[in-house]
Design a protein around this motif. Structure first.
Motif, PDB file in Angstrom:
ATOM      1  N   PHE A  15      18.484 -36.847  37.573  1.00 34.65           N
ATOM      2  CA  PHE A  15      17.626 -35.844  36.933  1.00 34.65           C
ATOM      3  C   PHE A  15      17.364 -34.716  37.923  1.00 34.65           C
ATOM      4  O   PHE A  15      17.006 -33.613  37.540  1.00 34.65           O
ATOM      5  CB  PHE A  15      16.329 -36.481  36.446  1.00 34.65           C
ATOM      6  CG  PHE A  15      16.459 -37.153  35.102  1.00 34.65           C
ATOM      7  CD1 PHE A  15      15.754 -36.691  34.009  1.00 34.65           C
ATOM      8  CD2 PHE A  15      17.309 -38.249  34.928  1.00 34.65           C
ATOM      9  CE1 PHE A  15      15.877 -37.305  32.768  1.00 34.65           C
ATOM     10  CE2 PHE A  15      17.436 -38.876  33.701  1.00 34.65           C
ATOM     11  CZ  PHE A  15      16.728 -38.397  32.605  1.00 34.65           C
ATOM     12  N   LEU A  57       9.164 -33.860  38.485  1.00 32.80           N
ATOM     13  CA  LEU A  57       9.776 -33.163  37.348  1.00 32.80           C
ATOM     14  C   LEU A  57       8.974 -33.382  36.068  1.00 32.80           C
ATOM     15  O   LEU A  57       9.000 -32.546  35.163  1.00 32.80           O
ATOM     16  CB  LEU A  57      11.210 -33.648  37.136  1.00 32.80           C
ATOM     17  CG  LEU A  57      12.202 -33.432  38.276  1.00 32.80           C
ATOM     18  CD1 LEU A  57      13.529 -34.111  37.929  1.00 32.80           C
ATOM     19  CD2 LEU A  57      12.411 -31.958  38.565  1.00 32.80           C
ATOM     20  N   GLU A  58       8.333 -34.547  35.976  1.00 34.47           N
ATOM     21  CA  GLU A  58       7.572 -34.932  34.780  1.00 34.47           C
ATOM     22  C   GLU A  58       8.409 -34.765  33.513  1.00 34.47           C
ATOM     23  O   GLU A  58       7.924 -34.290  32.483  1.00 34.47           O
ATOM     24  CB  GLU A  58       6.274 -34.127  34.694  1.00 34.47           C
ATOM     25  CG  GLU A  58       5.329 -34.397  35.851  1.00 34.47           C
ATOM     26  CD  GLU A  58       3.987 -33.724  35.701  1.00 34.47           C
ATOM     27  OE1 GLU A  58       3.836 -32.869  34.812  1.00 34.47           O
ATOM     28  OE2 GLU A  58       3.070 -34.062  36.480  1.00 34.47           O
ATOM     29  N   ASP A  59       9.659 -35.179  33.609  1.00 30.05           N
ATOM     30  CA  ASP A  59      10.565 -35.096  32.463  1.00 30.05           C
ATOM     31  C   ASP A  59      10.232 -36.215  31.473  1.00 30.05           C
ATOM     32  O   ASP A  59      10.255 -37.390  31.850  1.00 30.05           O
ATOM     33  CB  ASP A  59      12.016 -35.230  32.936  1.00 30.05           C
ATOM     34  CG  ASP A  59      13.027 -34.863  31.862  1.00 30.05           C
ATOM     35  OD1 ASP A  59      12.838 -35.279  30.702  1.00 30.05           O
ATOM     36  OD2 ASP A  59      14.001 -34.160  32.173  1.00 30.05           O
ATOM     37  N   GLU A 111      11.948 -37.479  29.283  1.00 28.58           N
ATOM     38  CA  GLU A 111      13.125 -38.309  29.037  1.00 28.58           C
ATOM     39  C   GLU A 111      13.583 -39.038  30.296  1.00 28.58           C
ATOM     40  O   GLU A 111      14.681 -39.612  30.307  1.00 28.58           O
ATOM     41  CB  GLU A 111      14.278 -37.446  28.506  1.00 28.58           C
ATOM     42  CG  GLU A 111      13.973 -36.724  27.208  1.00 28.58           C
ATOM     43  CD  GLU A 111      13.657 -37.690  26.078  1.00 28.58           C
ATOM     44  OE1 GLU A 111      14.318 -38.740  26.000  1.00 28.58           O
ATOM     45  OE2 GLU A 111      12.740 -37.397  25.298  1.00 28.58           O
ATOM     46  N   GLN A 112      12.767 -39.025  31.329  1.00 26.19           N
ATOM     47  CA  GLN A 112      13.184 -39.615  32.608  1.00 26.19           C
ATOM     48  C   GLN A 112      13.615 -41.069  32.449  1.00 26.19           C
ATOM     49  O   GLN A 112      12.870 -41.922  31.978  1.00 26.19           O
ATOM     50  CB  GLN A 112      12.051 -39.545  33.628  1.00 26.19           C
ATOM     51  CG  GLN A 112      12.374 -40.179  34.980  1.00 26.19           C
ATOM     52  CD  GLN A 112      13.477 -39.462  35.708  1.00 26.19           C
ATOM     53  OE1 GLN A 112      13.393 -38.271  35.943  1.00 26.19           O
ATOM     54  NE2 GLN A 112      14.530 -40.187  36.069  1.00 26.19           N
TER      55      GLN A 112
END
Length: 255
Positions: free
Chosen positions: A207, A239-241, A243-244
């Motif tokens: 990521f 990133l605080e994604d 979808e991580q």
């Protein structure tokens, strides 16, 4: 040669953890290995597959990597055999538990002996080497990503379309108890120098871009592997994604 080693694992934004990772390095010899598997197949399946493979490959390598009689040419043979044996263990488990049919896992297993790096890999879990200020992936990517990136280089796709392509992460080889389509296990090891850093990871680390990973490694290259691993995990989490994916990696520094 001596090695500093650390591992890290986090489930990211997933509901459960399907990665598994282990390391083993001899105290009095410059010899050791890491094993990492990124499972697929959902809860109670992907985690089973990854743990079977990490357990079986680790057991096989501990039994067969004997420092006093080991030669470089022996290691690729051993790696292929333990990977195949782990795949057979998945087949045995699935035969007895039909409800998990279709489960599978990637595998990346680097072996370090003195200043040389061998490995076996199946799937898309990357193996990086940081040397002379540059990070590079040394193992094959058994997913559709290389073919999609080739389409960018030939002008068939633009970079944004390629980056978000729905087939990008589709695997072309995996351990799932069936014949293994592709296995990366070269005869020639990568030569290492003091200060070089090896990272074996699941694709959850990706990521971050390779450039971002390199920047973190560059900042922490003089620190312990524990500090570097902590920094890499913090960078991914920043990133605080939503979808991580699961994140796991082993970091090894040659000294």
């Amino acid at each position: 040669m001596r090695y500093d080693v650390a591992t890290a694992i986090n489930k990211g934004k997933r509901a459960y953890q399907e990665d598994a990772v282990a390391t083993a390095f001899l105290k009095d010899h410059a010899l050791g290995f890491a094993v990492l598997a990124d499972g697929m197949g959902g809860h109670a399946a992907g985690d089973v597959a990854s743990n079977i493979v990490v357990t079986e490959v680790s057991r096989g390598l501990k039994a067969r990597l004997q420092p006093y009689a080991l030669k470089d040419e022996d290691i690729p043979v051993i790696l292929k055999e333990v990977a195949t044996a782990a795949n057979n263990s998945i087949a045995t488990y699935v035969a007895a538990n039909r409800e998990v049919s279709g489960m599978g896992t990637t595998l990346i297993a680097p072996v370090l002996m003195e200043n040389r790096l061998h490995w076996v890999s199946v799937g898309d879990s990357p193996l990086y080497v940081f040397s002379e200020g540059r990070l590079r992936q040394v193992n094959e990517d058994h997913s559709m990503a290389p073919q999609i990136d080739l389409m960018v280089r030939t002008g068939m796709l633009d970079e944004e379309t390629a980056r978000n392509h729905p087939d990008r992460n589709c695997l072309t080889s995996v351990l799932m108890g069936a014949p293994i389509p592709r296995m990366d296990c070269g005869k020639d090891p990568v030569a290492l120098e003091p200060g070089d850093i090896i990272i074996a990871s699941s694709d959850g680390l990706q990521f971050l871009s390779d450039k971002e990973i390199q920047q973190v490694v560059e900042r922490y290259k003089e620190e312990s592997c524990a500090e570097l691993a902590k920094a890499l995990m913090a960078e991914v989490q920043s990133l605080e994604d939503p979808e991580q994916d699961n994140i796991s990696f082993a970091v090894i520094k040659v000294s």
